[in-house]
Scaffold this motif. Structure first.
Motif, PDB file in Angstrom:
ATOM      1  N   MET A 194      13.427  -8.368  -8.090  1.00 41.57           N
ATOM      2  CA  MET A 194      12.844  -7.376  -7.210  1.00 41.57           C
ATOM      3  C   MET A 194      11.357  -7.679  -7.029  1.00 41.57           C
ATOM      4  SD  MET A 194      12.092  -3.931  -9.447  1.00 41.57           S
ATOM      5  CE  MET A 194      13.824  -3.541  -9.636  1.00 41.57           C
ATOM      6  N   LEU A 195      10.773  -7.085  -5.957  1.00 38.87           N
ATOM      7  CA  LEU A 195       9.344  -7.175  -5.724  1.00 38.87           C
ATOM      8  C   LEU A 195       8.720  -5.805  -5.933  1.00 38.87           C
ATOM      9  CD1 LEU A 195       9.204  -9.405  -2.515  1.00 38.87           C
ATOM     10  CD2 LEU A 195       8.848 -10.101  -4.900  1.00 38.87           C
ATOM     11  N   ILE A 196       7.554  -5.793  -6.569  1.00 40.43           N
ATOM     12  CA  ILE A 196       6.834  -4.561  -6.855  1.00 40.43           C
ATOM     13  C   ILE A 196       5.465  -4.634  -6.205  1.00 40.43           C
ATOM     14  CG2 ILE A 196       5.766  -3.179  -8.682  1.00 40.43           C
ATOM     15  CD1 ILE A 196       8.027  -4.145 -10.534  1.00 40.43           C
ATOM     16  N   GLN A 197       5.113  -3.578  -5.493  1.00 39.80           N
ATOM     17  CA  GLN A 197       3.752  -3.459  -4.989  1.00 39.80           C
ATOM     18  C   GLN A 197       2.960  -2.596  -5.960  1.00 39.80           C
ATOM     19  OE1 GLN A 197       2.536  -0.781  -1.696  1.00 39.80           O
ATOM     20  NE2 GLN A 197       1.863  -2.643  -0.640  1.00 39.80           N
ATOM     21  N   ALA A 198       1.780  -3.065  -6.324  1.00 34.75           N
ATOM     22  CA  ALA A 198       0.932  -2.332  -7.258  1.00 34.75           C
ATOM     23  C   ALA A 198      -0.513  -2.427  -6.788  1.00 34.75           C
ATOM     24  CB  ALA A 198       1.060  -2.895  -8.673  1.00 34.75           C
ATOM     25  N   GLY A 199      -1.302  -1.451  -7.166  1.00 36.37           N
ATOM     26  CA  GLY A 199      -2.702  -1.491  -6.791  1.00 36.37           C
ATOM     27  C   GLY A 199      -3.405  -0.183  -7.089  1.00 36.37           C
ATOM     28  N   PHE A 200      -4.620  -0.072  -6.605  1.00 36.81           N
ATOM     29  CA  PHE A 200      -5.459   1.082  -6.933  1.00 36.81           C
ATOM     30  C   PHE A 200      -6.546   1.251  -5.883  1.00 36.81           C
ATOM     31  CE2 PHE A 200      -6.929  -2.729  -9.058  1.00 36.81           C
ATOM     32  CZ  PHE A 200      -8.231  -2.829  -8.589  1.00 36.81           C
ATOM     33  N   ASP A 201      -7.086   2.457  -5.839  1.00 34.72           N
ATOM     34  CA  ASP A 201      -8.312   2.796  -5.119  1.00 34.72           C
ATOM     35  C   ASP A 201      -9.137   3.657  -6.066  1.00 34.72           C
ATOM     36  OD1 ASP A 201      -8.103   1.879  -2.153  1.00 34.72           O
ATOM     37  OD2 ASP A 201      -6.136   2.778  -2.597  1.00 34.72           O
ATOM     38  N   ILE A 202     -10.269   3.121  -6.493  1.00 36.14           N
ATOM     39  CA  ILE A 202     -11.108   3.791  -7.482  1.00 36.14           C
ATOM     40  C   ILE A 202     -12.545   3.796  -6.967  1.00 36.14           C
ATOM     41  CG2 ILE A 202     -11.922   3.779  -9.883  1.00 36.14           C
ATOM     42  CD1 ILE A 202      -9.414   2.171 -10.595  1.00 36.14           C
ATOM     43  N   ALA A 203     -13.244   4.917  -7.125  1.00 36.66           N
ATOM     44  CA  ALA A 203     -14.620   5.005  -6.662  1.00 36.66           C
ATOM     45  C   ALA A 203     -15.497   5.672  -7.714  1.00 36.66           C
ATOM     46  CB  ALA A 203     -14.703   5.774  -5.344  1.00 36.66           C
ATOM     47  N   SER A 212     -16.722   1.621  -4.326  1.00 31.64           N
ATOM     48  CA  SER A 212     -15.271   1.765  -4.465  1.00 31.64           C
ATOM     49  C   SER A 212     -14.647   0.395  -4.699  1.00 31.64           C
ATOM     50  CB  SER A 212     -14.667   2.428  -3.221  1.00 31.64           C
ATOM     51  OG  SER A 212     -14.890   1.637  -2.069  1.00 31.64           O
ATOM     52  N   PHE A 213     -13.516   0.406  -5.415  1.00 28.27           N
ATOM     53  CA  PHE A 213     -12.772  -0.814  -5.726  1.00 28.27           C
ATOM     54  C   PHE A 213     -11.331  -0.634  -5.268  1.00 28.27           C
ATOM     55  CE2 PHE A 213     -16.102  -0.355  -8.965  1.00 28.27           C
ATOM     56  CZ  PHE A 213     -16.817  -1.510  -8.724  1.00 28.27           C
ATOM     57  N   HIS A 214     -10.787  -1.695  -4.687  1.00 27.84           N
ATOM     58  CA  HIS A 214      -9.458  -1.622  -4.078  1.00 27.84           C
ATOM     59  C   HIS A 214      -8.672  -2.884  -4.396  1.00 27.84           C
ATOM     60  CE1 HIS A 214      -6.416  -0.997  -0.891  1.00 27.84           C
ATOM     61  NE2 HIS A 214      -6.549  -2.297  -0.672  1.00 27.84           N
ATOM     62  N   ASN A 215      -7.368  -2.730  -4.544  1.00 28.68           N
ATOM     63  CA  ASN A 215      -6.467  -3.877  -4.661  1.00 28.68           C
ATOM     64  C   ASN A 215      -5.061  -3.443  -4.289  1.00 28.68           C
ATOM     65  OD1 ASN A 215      -5.428  -6.397  -5.184  1.00 28.68           O
ATOM     66  ND2 ASN A 215      -5.649  -6.295  -7.410  1.00 28.68           N
ATOM     67  N   ARG A 216      -4.321  -4.328  -3.630  1.00 28.39           N
ATOM     68  CA  ARG A 216      -2.883  -4.193  -3.421  1.00 28.39           C
ATOM     69  C   ARG A 216      -2.285  -5.577  -3.638  1.00 28.39           C
ATOM     70  NH1 ARG A 216      -4.010   0.301  -3.516  1.00 28.39           N
ATOM     71  NH2 ARG A 216      -3.340   2.062  -2.223  1.00 28.39           N
ATOM     72  N   LEU A 217      -1.327  -5.666  -4.504  1.00 28.02           N
ATOM     73  CA  LEU A 217      -0.699  -6.941  -4.816  1.00 28.02           C
ATOM     74  C   LEU A 217       0.810  -6.775  -4.801  1.00 28.02           C
ATOM     75  CD1 LEU A 217       0.434  -6.973  -8.076  1.00 28.02           C
ATOM     76  CD2 LEU A 217      -2.026  -6.746  -8.422  1.00 28.02           C
ATOM     77  N   VAL A 218       1.502  -7.880  -4.683  1.00 23.18           N
ATOM     78  CA  VAL A 218       2.954  -7.915  -4.773  1.00 23.18           C
ATOM     79  C   VAL A 218       3.314  -8.875  -5.897  1.00 23.18           C
ATOM     80  CG1 VAL A 218       5.120  -8.476  -3.609  1.00 23.18           C
ATOM     81  CG2 VAL A 218       3.250  -7.402  -2.328  1.00 23.18           C
ATOM     82  N   THR A 237     -11.450  -5.969  -4.540  1.00 23.76           N
ATOM     83  CA  THR A 237     -12.517  -5.943  -3.548  1.00 23.76           C
ATOM     84  C   THR A 237     -13.387  -4.713  -3.766  1.00 23.76           C
ATOM     85  OG1 THR A 237     -11.128  -4.777  -1.946  1.00 23.76           O
ATOM     86  CG2 THR A 237     -11.145  -7.185  -1.854  1.00 23.76           C
ATOM     87  N   ALA A 238     -14.661  -4.858  -3.456  1.00 24.12           N
ATOM     88  CA  ALA A 238     -15.622  -3.766  -3.628  1.00 24.12           C
ATOM     89  C   ALA A 238     -16.204  -3.378  -2.284  1.00 24.12           C
ATOM     90  CB  ALA A 238     -16.736  -4.196  -4.576  1.00 24.12           C
ATOM     91  N   ARG A 239     -16.506  -2.104  -2.126  1.00 25.39           N
ATOM     92  CA  ARG A 239     -17.209  -1.591  -0.948  1.00 25.39           C
ATOM     93  C   ARG A 239     -18.370  -0.747  -1.425  1.00 25.39           C
ATOM     94  NH1 ARG A 239     -13.812   1.414   3.583  1.00 25.39           N
ATOM     95  NH2 ARG A 239     -12.891  -0.683   3.658  1.00 25.39           N
ATOM     96  N   PRO A 240     -19.621  -1.132  -1.161  1.00 27.26           N
ATOM     97  CA  PRO A 240     -20.025  -2.291  -0.364  1.00 27.26           C
ATOM     98  C   PRO A 240     -19.635  -3.609  -1.034  1.00 27.26           C
ATOM     99  CG  PRO A 240     -21.899  -1.394  -1.552  1.00 27.26           C
ATOM    100  CD  PRO A 240     -20.769  -0.420  -1.749  1.00 27.26           C
ATOM    101  N   ASN A 241     -19.628  -4.670  -0.243  1.00 25.46           N
ATOM    102  CA  ASN A 241     -19.301  -5.992  -0.750  1.00 25.46           C
ATOM    103  C   ASN A 241     -20.360  -6.428  -1.757  1.00 25.46           C
ATOM    104  OD1 ASN A 241     -17.955  -8.413  -1.020  1.00 25.46           O
ATOM    105  ND2 ASN A 241     -19.052  -9.376   0.677  1.00 25.46           N
ATOM    106  N   LEU A 242     -19.934  -6.769  -2.970  1.00 26.20           N
ATOM    107  CA  LEU A 242     -20.859  -7.104  -4.050  1.00 26.20           C
ATOM    108  C   LEU A 242     -20.467  -8.428  -4.689  1.00 26.20           C
ATOM    109  CD1 LEU A 242     -20.989  -3.607  -5.816  1.00 26.20           C
ATOM    110  CD2 LEU A 242     -22.752  -4.589  -4.335  1.00 26.20           C
ATOM    111  N   PRO A 243     -21.432  -9.213  -5.152  1.00 26.26           N
ATOM    112  CA  PRO A 243     -21.106 -10.428  -5.894  1.00 26.26           C
ATOM    113  C   PRO A 243     -20.395 -10.068  -7.203  1.00 26.26           C
ATOM    114  CG  PRO A 243     -23.431 -10.388  -5.247  1.00 26.26           C
ATOM    115  CD  PRO A 243     -22.893  -9.027  -4.987  1.00 26.26           C
ATOM    116  N   MET A 244     -19.307 -10.770  -7.497  1.00 25.73           N
ATOM    117  CA  MET A 244     -18.549 -10.524  -8.714  1.00 25.73           C
ATOM    118  C   MET A 244     -18.178 -11.854  -9.354  1.00 25.73           C
ATOM    119  SD  MET A 244     -16.007  -7.311  -7.774  1.00 25.73           S
ATOM    120  CE  MET A 244     -15.419  -7.931  -6.200  1.00 25.73           C
ATOM    121  N   THR A 245     -18.226 -11.905 -10.660  1.00 29.21           N
ATOM    122  CA  THR A 245     -17.758 -13.063 -11.414  1.00 29.21           C
ATOM    123  C   THR A 245     -16.706 -12.577 -12.397  1.00 29.21           C
ATOM    124  OG1 THR A 245     -19.492 -12.817 -13.098  1.00 29.21           O
ATOM    125  CG2 THR A 245     -19.966 -14.254 -11.200  1.00 29.21           C
ATOM    126  N   SER A 246     -15.940 -13.505 -12.978  1.00 34.91           N
ATOM    127  CA  SER A 246     -14.927 -13.108 -13.954  1.00 34.91           C
ATOM    128  C   SER A 246     -14.934 -14.064 -15.134  1.00 34.91           C
ATOM    129  CB  SER A 246     -13.540 -13.068 -13.316  1.00 34.91           C
ATOM    130  OG  SER A 246     -13.122 -14.358 -12.932  1.00 34.91           O
TER     131      SER A 246
END
Length: 274
Positions: free
Chosen positions: A1-10, A69-75, A40-49
């Protein structure tokens, strides 16, 4: 099966605030990804990991004053099978455990097993077999703690949960982990996505979930003292000694949470392939 997962956090930050985020899928599941796992971040910000001591992916960034805010949607692909139940054989003696597993036998910030040893041995010491002992601990914790979001407390440790009998999923995990460690069963904390797949839908708003893994018979097995039965579709984000090792966010300053939404659901594969 495929699962969609993600978040919206601010977050609302009154001043420039360095932050760490642990929001990416754990590297052990990267091969199952069917889309980019991109925070992804809004506003767009430099990120390292970077990879932390426990093999988790951590994002590092510097947040300016204001709303971020931070956002992601993945499958991600999942087998669709319930989690494996370990064979019920004797525990591996401590002297036979791998070196990198031994840290998960020791007390930690929220899993204060040093305070629970006498209780654990009195209640579970007579149970033979690794699986039966761990399952007895899960059964006990499942019955002992009443789930309640309003009673969540970031300072609650395992011994507190035993006496208070109330908490959220992390409290179930912490108490079960601490009791397992008392019984010489290596146990580690996990956080990630757990949707209502194969079970009745929970009407409460979705959140990240917490569970734990124990080392039995040469490998790690999943247990969940809150739900207390094998589930389908867990997606791990982080692993560590307890919740202190896998916080979703860490702010070196003030970051007030103003929005928090989590999504986890089985994806219609016909629509996904269209």
């Amino acid at each position: 099966m495929l699962i969609q997962a993600g978040f919206d956090i601010a977050f609302q930050c009154p001043a420039r605030t360095p932050m760490l985020l642990q929001l990416n899928v754990h590297p052990s599941r990267e091969a199952d990804l069917r889309s980019a796992d991109l925070v992804t971040a809004r506003p767009n910000l430099p990120m390292t990991s970077y990879m932390d001591l426990y093999g988790n992916r951590v994002t590092r960034l510097d947040v300016p004053p204001g709303l971020v805010s931070f956002h992601n949607r993945l499958v991600i692909y999942d087998s669709g099978e319930p989690e494996l139940t370990p064979p019920d054989t004797e525990l591996t003696p401590v002297v036979g455990l791998p070196d990198d597993v031994l840290i998960y036998l020791i007390s930690s910030r929220y899993c204060d097993s040093d305070k629970l040893s006498d209780f654990a041995w009195a209640n579970f010491g007579g149970i033979n077999g690794g699986y039966r002992r761990v399952q007895a601990i899960c059964d006990f914790v499942h019955e002992k703690i009443r789930f309640s979001y309003p009673h969540a407390r970031s300072t609650r440790c395992a011994s507190d949960s035993l006496h208070e009998g109330i908490g959220v999923c992390r409290d179930f995990a912490h108490l079960a982990i601490a009791l397992c460690r008392c019984m010489n069963v290596p146990a580690r904390y996990c956080t990630g996505y757990l949707g209502d797949i194969g079970v009745p839908r929970d009407p409460a708003p979705m959140d990240f979930s917490a569970w734990f893994e124990v080392y039995l018979h040469g490998r790690w097995y999943t247990f969940d003292a809150r739900h207390n039965h094998p589930r389908i579709g867990r997606v791990v984000i982080g692993r560590g000694r307890d919740a202190a090792d896998v916080p979703i966010s860490t702010a070196f300053g003030t970051a007030n949470l103003v929005r928090f939404e989590v999504v986890t659901r089985e994806l219609d594969q016909q629509r996904a392939s269209a």
